[in-house]
Design an enzyme around this catalytic site. Sequence first.
Site, PDB file in Angstrom:
ATOM      1  N   GLY A 573       0.811  -1.203   0.000  1.00  0.00           N
ATOM      2  CA  GLY A 573       0.000   0.000   0.000  1.00  0.00           C
ATOM      3  C   GLY A 573       0.844   1.253   0.000  1.00  0.00           C
ATOM      4  O   GLY A 573       1.984   1.240   0.455  1.00  0.00           O
ATOM      5  N   GLY A 575       0.280   5.403   0.899  1.00  0.00           N
ATOM      6  CA  GLY A 575      -0.694   6.362   1.422  1.00  0.00           C
ATOM      7  C   GLY A 575      -0.064   7.719   1.549  1.00  0.00           C
ATOM      8  O   GLY A 575       1.076   7.935   1.128  1.00  0.00           O
ATOM      9  N   GLY A 576      -0.830   8.638   2.108  1.00  0.00           N
ATOM     10  CA  GLY A 576      -0.344   9.997   2.255  1.00  0.00           C
ATOM     11  C   GLY A 576       0.914  10.048   3.093  1.00  0.00           C
ATOM     12  O   GLY A 576       1.809  10.865   2.873  1.00  0.00           O
ATOM     13  N   GLY A 578       3.143   7.456   3.667  1.00  0.00           N
ATOM     14  CA  GLY A 578       4.290   6.617   3.342  1.00  0.00           C
ATOM     15  C   GLY A 578       3.905   5.350   2.606  1.00  0.00           C
ATOM     16  O   GLY A 578       2.773   5.174   2.178  1.00  0.00           O
ATOM     17  N   THR A 579       4.888   4.469   2.454  1.00  0.00           N
ATOM     18  CA  THR A 579       4.675   3.216   1.740  1.00  0.00           C
ATOM     19  C   THR A 579       4.645   2.068   2.745  1.00  0.00           C
ATOM     20  O   THR A 579       5.395   2.085   3.722  1.00  0.00           O
ATOM     21  CB  THR A 579       5.837   2.974   0.761  1.00  0.00           C
ATOM     22  OG1 THR A 579       5.996   4.157  -0.012  1.00  0.00           O
ATOM     23  CG2 THR A 579       5.567   1.804  -0.144  1.00  0.00           C
ATOM     24  N   VAL A 580       3.803   1.087   2.479  1.00  0.00           N
ATOM     25  CA  VAL A 580       3.693  -0.046   3.394  1.00  0.00           C
ATOM     26  C   VAL A 580       4.154  -1.331   2.710  1.00  0.00           C
ATOM     27  O   VAL A 580       3.732  -1.634   1.598  1.00  0.00           O
ATOM     28  CB  VAL A 580       2.239  -0.223   3.884  1.00  0.00           C
ATOM     29  CG1 VAL A 580       2.155  -1.356   4.885  1.00  0.00           C
ATOM     30  CG2 VAL A 580       1.734   1.066   4.511  1.00  0.00           C
ATOM     31  N   LYS A 594       5.846   0.134   7.673  1.00  0.00           N
ATOM     32  CA  LYS A 594       5.482   1.389   7.028  1.00  0.00           C
ATOM     33  C   LYS A 594       6.698   2.295   6.963  1.00  0.00           C
ATOM     34  O   LYS A 594       7.322   2.583   7.986  1.00  0.00           O
ATOM     35  CB  LYS A 594       4.358   2.059   7.800  1.00  0.00           C
ATOM     36  CG  LYS A 594       3.934   3.392   7.209  1.00  0.00           C
ATOM     37  CD  LYS A 594       2.581   3.792   7.728  1.00  0.00           C
ATOM     38  CE  LYS A 594       2.645   5.182   8.333  1.00  0.00           C
ATOM     39  NZ  LYS A 594       1.422   5.551   9.010  1.00  0.00           N
ATOM     40  N   ASP A 693      -8.068  11.449  11.665  1.00  0.00           N
ATOM     41  CA  ASP A 693      -8.143  11.101  10.251  1.00  0.00           C
ATOM     42  C   ASP A 693      -8.989   9.836  10.084  1.00  0.00           C
ATOM     43  O   ASP A 693      -8.581   8.861   9.471  1.00  0.00           O
ATOM     44  CB  ASP A 693      -6.732  10.908   9.685  1.00  0.00           C
ATOM     45  CG  ASP A 693      -6.710  11.071   8.166  1.00  0.00           C
ATOM     46  OD1 ASP A 693      -7.762  11.440   7.588  1.00  0.00           O
ATOM     47  OD2 ASP A 693      -5.649  10.842   7.553  1.00  0.00           O
TER      48      ASP A 693
END
Length: 895
Positions: A573, A575-576, A578-580, A594, A693
């Site tokens: 994944g 996301g805003g 970072g990368t997972v 993450k 969030d």
Amino acid sequence: MAGLLPLVVPLLAATAVATAERSCPTHCGMIDIPYPFGVGPACSLPGFNLTCDSNKYSSHLRLGSPNVTVDFISASGSIASLAAHVLQSVNMPAGAGAYSASWEGPGRSFAISGSSNMSLFVLGCGVMAALLDRDTGAAVGNCSVVCAGEQVMERLPDGLCTGVGCCSVDVRVPLRAFTLNLSRTVEGIVRDRVTFLVICRDGYKFRTNDLAQGVDPNEVAPALLDWAILARADCARAVENRASYACVSNHSECQDSPIGGYVCHCSEGYSGNAYIVDGCVPNQYYGSNQPKANCPTRCGNVSIPFPFGMQLGCFARIHLYLACSPGPISPILQMTEHLVVTDISLDQGILRIQKLSGSGDFLDGRDSTLYALSGESSLVEWAVDNSTCGEAMANKYGYMCVSSHSECIDVMDDRTSRHLGYRCRCSSGFEGNPYIEDGCTDVDECLQPDKYICHGICQNSLGSFSCTACRHGTEFDAAARKCKASSTILGITLGISTGGGLLFLAAIASIASRRWKKGVQKRLRRRHFHKNKGILLEQLISSDQNASDSTKIFSLDELEKATNNFDQSRVVGRGGHGTVYKGILTDQRVVAVKRSKLVEDVEIDQFINEVAVLSQINHRNVVKLHGCCLESEVPLLVYEFISNGTLHDLLHGQRNGSLLPLSWEERLRIATEIAGALTYLRSAASMSILHRDVKSMNVLLNDNYTTKVSDFGASRLIPIDQTHLVTAVQGTFGYLDPEYYHTGKLTDKSDVYSYGVILVELLMRKKPIIEDENGEKQNLANYFLWLIGERPLKEIVDDQVSVETSNEEIMGFARLAQDCLKLRREGRPTMKDVEVRLQLLKGLTATLKKDVDPRAPREGGMKDGRESVVAVTSHDGTRRFSIEQEFECSMHLPR
Ligand SMILES: *[C@@H]1O[C@H](CO)[C@@H](O)[C@H](O)[C@H]1NC(C)=O
Ligand SMILES: *[C@@H]1O[C@H](CO)[C@@H](O)[C@H](O)[C@H]1NC(C)=O
Ligand SMILES: *[C@@H]1O[C@H](CO)[C@@H](O)[C@H](O)[C@H]1NC(C)=O
Ligand SMILES: *[C@@H]1O[C@H](CO)[C@@H](O)[C@H](O)[C@H]1NC(C)=O
């Protein structure tokens, strides 16, 4: 295979000293045999002699003549009963005018009691049945059944036993044997087959099918027979003759039996078997300090370590007694009638459980002060005793951490912060069972190089190990795990001896450069570590006792290995924040790593924030943080891996071109779980946590579709007494609280607004930003609020909801969403209110379902064969278990 039986605590049969032989068997297969019952005349009182046919696969306990198969025996409290099936089908040829059937109990000491709410059920068509006491010939009662045509019969609701296909006679007098006289009546349809059974009054639910097929004994509970000592007519007379008086234990009492004769039981505050000397033990100490020899240690595939046990002499305290019962597939380990244990962990002090039926008091009768059972979770914390460690250690007699190298820990209920009691664990460097003498043994760390890293000579010692660097001139060989002559030295020697000066220089240079690189890398890592405020974090984590158990600082090496050097194929994944990556740690745990995007100080603060927040919370619906790594340039967070994507995917993603079905119950459950997590964040920790969030993309789903709230990058801790914070506005468009947006004032009601948007997503199955009829982008929330005034609800909601769900339920849900989306935060409910309202809605759904579909409990599982994301966590709804529940009417768990 017999159905599940009520859980009854075992009695002191093994220690029958004066009355029974030492070698008397204490159980037959899994059935406990309490004295005065026994196998063989030397082991039992006259009339209570059993035979046990037991092999590897099954065991049958038989009593009396004619033989009656006994499913279990209780001899504790004032309950003196045994369970046996009283069930027969007879063929009564249509031409025959009359027929007689009979049943006889296993002996004079046994009777279907007139006071245990048993009934005789008769299934048939066109018969009159008269029940007679065979001893006296007196009529007990009669009933008759008629049947209508097939089509009519099929439509009968289940469970109706009022003379159509099924009738019943209540048993109100003790019956040692009975005769059932059947005679033909002329009306209606006639069937040859007549079935009768004795069972608890509301323990049988008639189905039209049972007329043709008969009743499967595996599917219904057995009848209960009372037993009593008949040597004297009652207690008054029994006491007169001390030599034959059966209540021999101290602290025992005698009680007249409703079937004649008397029974014995332990006095208030004592438990055990009153029929044997010293059989009654104070409740508190009912159990054993150490397990006796040959305690069974497995039930199905669950292993059972002391202090838990399944037989007397095998468990340390009565609340640690578990029963192994025949289950649908393999034996199951029961804590109560409604709770099955699937795993026992001594190290962690938890039981993994499954609940068998959807409601009721799951701990019924079990000492609830020693277990922390949360409503939803499948994990239960336990303590061995209710005292604190301090008290327990002072009390030498009862202290249960008996192994050397063991220690005591206080157990708290995580949710309520209630002190449960204490449990034991092996000291650090030791493993095993702290509850048995010499149970904790030294861990040989050198044999587990993956876990205990040593690049040198490893030496195990009691409770620890030492690691010495390789001697000068040797280096560590990772494959052989020992020091060996250094190859670089060899190279140099070689170089010199061949006299090639150039070669020599090249070798030196390459070594130097390698060393230098290593050194630089190490220094770089250190620097990142400091930049990432590692020290702060270390302090943070170690200051919190609970957190340090679970949160850990990982090394970069470890995470590189786990993610195959952050290989692109491992990305799960982006996301805003970072990368997972998906990673597999050396201990085989699958984790999500993450990697943050930016390295600005703000981001690092957010990152530290997330660790600080997550390391303090432990909730089933909040994603679990395993730890973090600070050595890399960008911070890395290590989470539990959640496999099934996000709620956003589930709601809006398509599979083969269509949306996955999502039932109303599932939607309610998901909403409730998110609300539970947010409520917990708001109130459980010492600091209140605002998520900031909340959105469907931040709600993850695991294998069972259990929800896990994630992404705490933007979260804020606020002290409980402070009502709001002024911060820079953060959040996601479509979910953002308008009042927060305008004022910058952050309160817990901001999360409630965002949560309201998720409710609307669940209801309408539309994304948070949509295009309205005019093709303009619009907030789903505003659109929903507008629509709800314009159109009937059923037209607004998702098709599946509008088909499956009643107006009343939709209305409740929509109102809740409406309230959460109120413009002014004063008008919004608190997260706690939301949770309560959802629970009420759940209740409504459950009752409506029951009313609409009386067959539902029979069919179990999925209703219409459609693929559905239902988290199947128990055998809810199968007939077997619903019958068991009903069986409760006549049995209780003795305390
Ligand atoms: C059936 O029971 C009723 C009372 O419950 C009794 O009056 C009647 O005589 C009984 N009938 C027969 C045939 O035994
Ligand atoms: C035990 O068996 C059940 C099914 O028979 C299975 O679901 C469960 O995972 C098993 N548990 C362990 C610890 O192997
Ligand atoms: C523990 O349980 C015993 C017996 O039930 C009771 O007498 C005692 O007060 C309890 N102790 C605590 C600390 O709750
Ligand atoms: C029988 O039923 C009555 C009423 O439902 C109840 O009060 C009583 O406890 C039951 N007796 C037994 C032994 O279960």
